[in-house]
Design an enzyme around this catalytic site. Structure first.
Site, PDB file in Angstrom:
ATOM      1  N   THR A  92       4.205  -1.045   1.933  1.00  0.00           N
ATOM      2  CA  THR A  92       3.245   0.046   1.793  1.00  0.00           C
ATOM      3  C   THR A  92       1.862  -0.560   1.635  1.00  0.00           C
ATOM      4  OG1 THR A  92       4.852   1.554   0.801  1.00  0.00           O
ATOM      5  CG2 THR A  92       2.532   2.035   0.432  1.00  0.00           C
ATOM      6  N   LYS A 167       3.123   7.890   4.291  1.00  0.00           N
ATOM      7  CA  LYS A 167       3.639   7.395   3.007  1.00  0.00           C
ATOM      8  C   LYS A 167       2.679   7.695   1.865  1.00  0.00           C
ATOM      9  CE  LYS A 167       5.882   5.057  -0.143  1.00  0.00           C
ATOM     10  NZ  LYS A 167       6.242   3.641  -0.080  1.00  0.00           N
ATOM     11  N   LYS A 242      -0.289   1.957  -7.366  1.00  0.00           N
ATOM     12  CA  LYS A 242      -0.706   1.284  -6.127  1.00  0.00           C
ATOM     13  C   LYS A 242      -0.844   2.285  -4.991  1.00  0.00           C
ATOM     14  CE  LYS A 242       1.223  -1.474  -2.398  1.00  0.00           C
ATOM     15  NZ  LYS A 242       2.434  -2.145  -1.880  1.00  0.00           N
TER      16      LYS A 242
END
Length: 292
Positions: A92, A167, A242
Site C-alpha cells: 500500500t 485502497k 499510514k
C-alpha cells in the site's frame, strides 16, 4: 509456476504460503532471518538475495512497507527478472509512486499491476483477501489467476495507480465507520444498553456496517474480532494511520473535501502517539471509552 515473493512480513508470509499450497514454486526473499525461516517452514524456497529470487521467475510478487521500498526493490527487479515475468506489487503506497514504478516497468518491457489488499493478517493467512488492481487489461488478465490463489476477490480498478486509489479510499471509509461504531457502543453503554443487545439491534438495522458485524470493536458479539483477543492485530493502528496519511495527502493533491477523513486521521494519530500503534485499529474503542 515459479514465483518470486519479496517481502515476507505479517501479510506476505501468509500470502506466500497460500501460493505454495496452490502448487507454485515460491522463491522467497526477505531481509529478516525469522521471516525467511518461517517461509521455508511454509514450503517456500529460500533465496539468498533478491536477484536469486527473481532468476527465471515467471511472476514477481512484492509486499513492502512504503513507496521508497517499492522504488528501490523494483529498480533491482527490472534488472534481474525475465521481462516475460508478470509483476504484482501488493504494497500500500501513494498513487503517484505506483504510477511511476508502473511506467518504469513498461519502459523496461514488463507487464505490471499495483494490487494492494484488504483483509488483514487473518485474510492473508486464510487466502480471503480482496485485491484492488491497477494496470492494463492485459496485465490484469495475467495477474488475476495468481492473485486469486491468495484472495476471494480480484478486481480491476483501472489504469496504473487505480488499485492504490481504491485502497486508500476504502480504508479511509473503514476508519470512519470504525470510529462511528465505537462511538455508538460507548454511548449505548452510558445509556444502559448491554453491548450484545446493542449489537443485536444495530447489526440488523440501518447502523449495520462491516465494522459492526465482522469486526465488532467490543468483546463478545463477534468471537473472531480482535476485541476478543485483547486487541491483537488484525490490522494495526499504525497501518491504519499510514493509510489515512496517504488518503490525506491525496485529498490535498486533488482538493478533495474530506472532513471526516481528516478527523479520523487526527484520532488515529493520537491513538498511536499514546502507545497503541501496535494494537488493532479497533482499539479506538478503548480510547473513546476513556474520552481521551
Amino acid at each position: 509456476m515459479k514465483i518470486a515473493f519479496i517481502g515476507l512480513g505479517h501479510m506476505g508470509s501468509g500470502m506466500a504460503a497460500n501460493l505454495v499450497s496452490a502448487g507454485h514454486t515460491v522463491q522467497a526473499f526477505d531481509l529478516s532471518e525469522a521471516a525467511m525461516t518461517q517461509a521455508v517452514a511454509d514450503g517456500c524456497v529460500a533465496a539468498t538475495s533478491l536477484s536469486q529470487a527473481c532468476a527465471d521467475a515467471e511472476a514477481v510478487v512484492t509486499m513492502l512497507p512504503a513507496g521508497h521500498h517499492v522504488v528501490s526493490v523494483y529498480a533491482q527487479v527490472f534488472v534481474h527478472a525475465p521481462t516475460a515475468a508478470i509483476l504484482m506489487d501488493c504494497s500500500t503506497i501513494d498513487v503517484e509512486t505506483a504510477r511511476q514504478v508502473a511506467a518504469q516497468a513498461s519502459a523496461a518491457g514488463f507487464d505490471m499491476v499495483d494490487a494492494p489488499v484488504s483483509g488483514g493478517v487473518a485474510g492473508a493467512a486464510a487466502g480471503t483477501l480482496t485485491f484492488m488492481c491497477g494496470g492494463t487489461q492485459a496485465a490484469f488478465n495475467r495477474a488475476e489467476p495468481i492473485l486469486a490463489r491468495m484472495g476471494k476477490a480480484v478486481i480491476h480498478a483501472g489504469d496504473a495507480g487505480a488499485g492504490q486509489a481504491a485502497k486508500i479510499c476504502n480504508n479511509m471509509l473503514l476508519a470512519i465507520t470504525m470510529i462511528g461504531t465505537c462511538e455508538a457502543f460507548a454511548l449505548a453503554e452510558k445509556l444502559g444498553l448491554k453491548d450484545q443487545t446493542f449489537f443485536d439491534i444495530a447489526s440488523k438495522a440501518s447502523g449495520q456496517s462491516w465494522s459492526m458485524t465482522s469486526y465488532c470493536p467490543v468483546p463478545g458479539p463477534v468471537p473472531t474480532s480482535p476485541a476478543n483477543k485483547d486487541y491483537q492485530p488484525g490490522f494495526a493502528a499504525a497501518l491504519m494511520l499510514k493509510d489515512l496519511t496517504l488518503a490525506m495527502q491525496a485529498a490535498g493533491q486533488t482538493a478533495a473535501d474530506t472532513p471526516l477523513g481528516a478527523k479520523a486521521h487526527a484520532l488515529y494519530e493520537a491513538l498511536c502517539s499514546q502507545g497503541h500503534a501496535a494494537q488493532d485499529f479497533s482499539y479506538m474503542m478503548e480510547r473513546i471509552r476513556r474520552g481521551a
